[in-house]
Design a protein around this motif. Structure first.
Motif, PDB file in Angstrom:
ATOM      1  N   ARG A   1       8.186  15.438 -21.834  1.00 37.90           N
ATOM      2  CA  ARG A   1       7.805  14.104 -21.398  1.00 37.90           C
ATOM      3  C   ARG A   1       6.791  13.490 -22.369  1.00 37.90           C
ATOM      4  O   ARG A   1       6.902  12.336 -22.732  1.00 37.90           O
ATOM      5  CB  ARG A   1       7.238  14.184 -19.986  1.00 37.90           C
ATOM      6  CG  ARG A   1       7.017  12.846 -19.331  1.00 37.90           C
ATOM      7  CD  ARG A   1       6.447  13.020 -17.924  1.00 37.90           C
ATOM      8  NE  ARG A   1       7.480  13.222 -16.912  1.00 37.90           N
ATOM      9  CZ  ARG A   1       7.276  13.902 -15.775  1.00 37.90           C
ATOM     10  NH1 ARG A   1       6.105  14.464 -15.539  1.00 37.90           N
ATOM     11  NH2 ARG A   1       8.244  14.019 -14.909  1.00 37.90           N
ATOM     12  N   CYS A   2       5.759  14.283 -22.780  1.00 38.01           N
ATOM     13  CA  CYS A   2       4.646  13.679 -23.532  1.00 38.01           C
ATOM     14  C   CYS A   2       4.443  14.312 -24.912  1.00 38.01           C
ATOM     15  O   CYS A   2       3.674  13.797 -25.710  1.00 38.01           O
ATOM     16  CB  CYS A   2       3.356  13.770 -22.732  1.00 38.01           C
ATOM     17  SG  CYS A   2       2.629  15.420 -22.739  1.00 38.01           S
TER      18      CYS A   2
ATOM     19  N   CYS B   1       2.171  21.626 -18.466  1.00 39.08           N
ATOM     20  CA  CYS B   1       1.764  20.725 -19.545  1.00 39.08           C
ATOM     21  C   CYS B   1       0.360  20.217 -19.213  1.00 39.08           C
ATOM     22  O   CYS B   1       0.159  19.597 -18.172  1.00 39.08           O
ATOM     23  CB  CYS B   1       2.722  19.542 -19.645  1.00 39.08           C
ATOM     24  SG  CYS B   1       2.051  18.238 -20.725  1.00 39.08           S
TER      25      CYS B   1
ATOM     26  N   PHE C   1       5.478  20.961 -12.363  1.00 41.30           N
ATOM     27  CA  PHE C   1       5.633  19.943 -13.409  1.00 41.30           C
ATOM     28  C   PHE C   1       6.177  18.646 -12.813  1.00 41.30           C
ATOM     29  O   PHE C   1       5.653  17.558 -13.067  1.00 41.30           O
ATOM     30  CB  PHE C   1       6.568  20.439 -14.522  1.00 41.30           C
ATOM     31  CG  PHE C   1       6.790  19.408 -15.596  1.00 41.30           C
ATOM     32  CD1 PHE C   1       5.885  19.256 -16.643  1.00 41.30           C
ATOM     33  CD2 PHE C   1       7.885  18.560 -15.539  1.00 41.30           C
ATOM     34  CE1 PHE C   1       6.073  18.283 -17.612  1.00 41.30           C
ATOM     35  CE2 PHE C   1       8.077  17.576 -16.509  1.00 41.30           C
ATOM     36  CZ  PHE C   1       7.169  17.443 -17.552  1.00 41.30           C
TER      37      PHE C   1
ATOM     38  N   CYS D   1       5.981  19.400 -24.737  1.00 42.76           N
ATOM     39  CA  CYS D   1       6.397  18.889 -23.426  1.00 42.76           C
ATOM     40  C   CYS D   1       7.508  17.863 -23.628  1.00 42.76           C
ATOM     41  O   CYS D   1       7.440  17.027 -24.516  1.00 42.76           O
ATOM     42  CB  CYS D   1       5.199  18.238 -22.737  1.00 42.76           C
ATOM     43  SG  CYS D   1       5.631  17.304 -21.254  1.00 42.76           S
TER      44      CYS D   1
ATOM     45  N   CYS E   1       0.466  16.199 -18.722  1.00 39.08           N
ATOM     46  CA  CYS E   1       1.203  15.665 -17.558  1.00 39.08           C
ATOM     47  C   CYS E   1       0.678  16.242 -16.240  1.00 39.08           C
ATOM     48  O   CYS E   1       0.880  15.654 -15.180  1.00 39.08           O
ATOM     49  CB  CYS E   1       2.682  15.984 -17.666  1.00 39.08           C
ATOM     50  SG  CYS E   1       3.526  15.159 -19.017  1.00 39.08           S
TER      51      CYS E   1
END
Ligand SMILES: [Zn+2]
Length: 264
Positions: free
Chosen positions: A233-234, A255, A173, A231, A258
């Motif tokens: 992050r996103c 993910c 990741f 996720c 990502c």
């Protein structure tokens, strides 16, 4: 799940409790060692090698153990109740005057000559938490098979020792690389092994492993164990699938946004 950081911490606790002390109680509950008696021997030290533990005793003997998926060593003061699990899961007891080290659910326990340790740990790649860590050698081994999926190569202890299933998903990741990406299409191996080293080192003295830098409950990891959750992050749902190496197939998490599929 025990990975290199857990094993390092276990070794440090065992070493602190046992090194220099005489064994006064010895009970090895695996068939091959049932008649072995280690009482009267002094513990010289406990050393981690990747995910292996080497308990060295005088007289040139080493008790070699591996925590596998569920194993643990617990320490109890004399007279304290052993709370590490049901008695039938105990595989080893090493007691000194003041303390008992109790090994639970160890999938591997064997006695060997200390001189023969290389036979059981000599195949390991550079140890991420070892005093002889060699980043260049780890990067070289990691990239030696360019078509191998990165998530497999990271888990192979012959490449570098100490990464388990949690770290391999988290490292992929952080590298924004899908776990099955061939090594040759993945991140710079030198950078990757340094990130691995930094993560394990940062976690070796903690009980709760974190790759996010956040140590609050529920915020510790990016993707591992989070299938279907968003996720961090996103926001895309984290996915999970089985990934090798053969004989060590485990669930990998990623993910899909990502860590895009390199062949797509
Ligand atoms: Zn994402």
């Amino acid at each position: 799940m025990p990975e290199g950081d857990t094993v390092w911490r276990t070794a440090r606790s065992l070493h602190t409790a046992l090194a220099g002390a005489m064994v006064v109680r010895s009970d090895l509950r695996v068939p091959r060692l049932a008649t072995v008696d280690l009482t009267g021997r002094r513990v010289l030290g406990v050393v981690p090698r990747g995910k292996h533990l080497l308990t060295r005793l005088d007289g040139g003997l080493t008790l070699h153990s591996h925590l596998g998926m569920e194993g643990s060593w617990r320490l109890y003061r004399s007279g304290a109740r052993w709370t590490g699990g049901p008695g039938h899961r105990i595989r080893a007891v090493l007691g000194t005057e003041g303390v008992s080290a109790v090994g639970y659910a160890l999938p591997l326990l064997e006695l060997l000559r200390t001189a023969d340790e290389p036979q059981v740990v000599g195949h390991l790649g550079p140890d991420l938490l070892g005093p002889d860590w060699d980043a260049d050698e780890a990067a070289r081994r990691l990239s030696a098979d360019p078509d191998r999926p990165l998530g497999e190569a990271l888990l192979d202890q012959r490449n570098l020792a100490g990464i388990g299933n949690v770290y391999r998903s988290e490292l992929c990741f952080l590298a924004r690389t899908a776990p099955w990406t061939p090594v040759r299409l993945g991140p710079d191996p030198h950078r990757l092994v340094e990130v691995a080293r930094r993560l394990l080192d940062a976690n070796k003295t903690y009980g709760a492993r974190s790759t996010t830098g956040n140590r609050s409950r529920g915020r510790l990891l990016y993707v591992y164990g989070r299938a279907g959750e968003p996720c961090r992050r996103c926001g895309a749902p984290v996915r999970a699938a089985e990934l090798g190496p053969s004989g060590e197939k485990r669930i990998a998490y990623w993910c899909p946004r990502c860590q895009p599929d390199p062949s797509a």
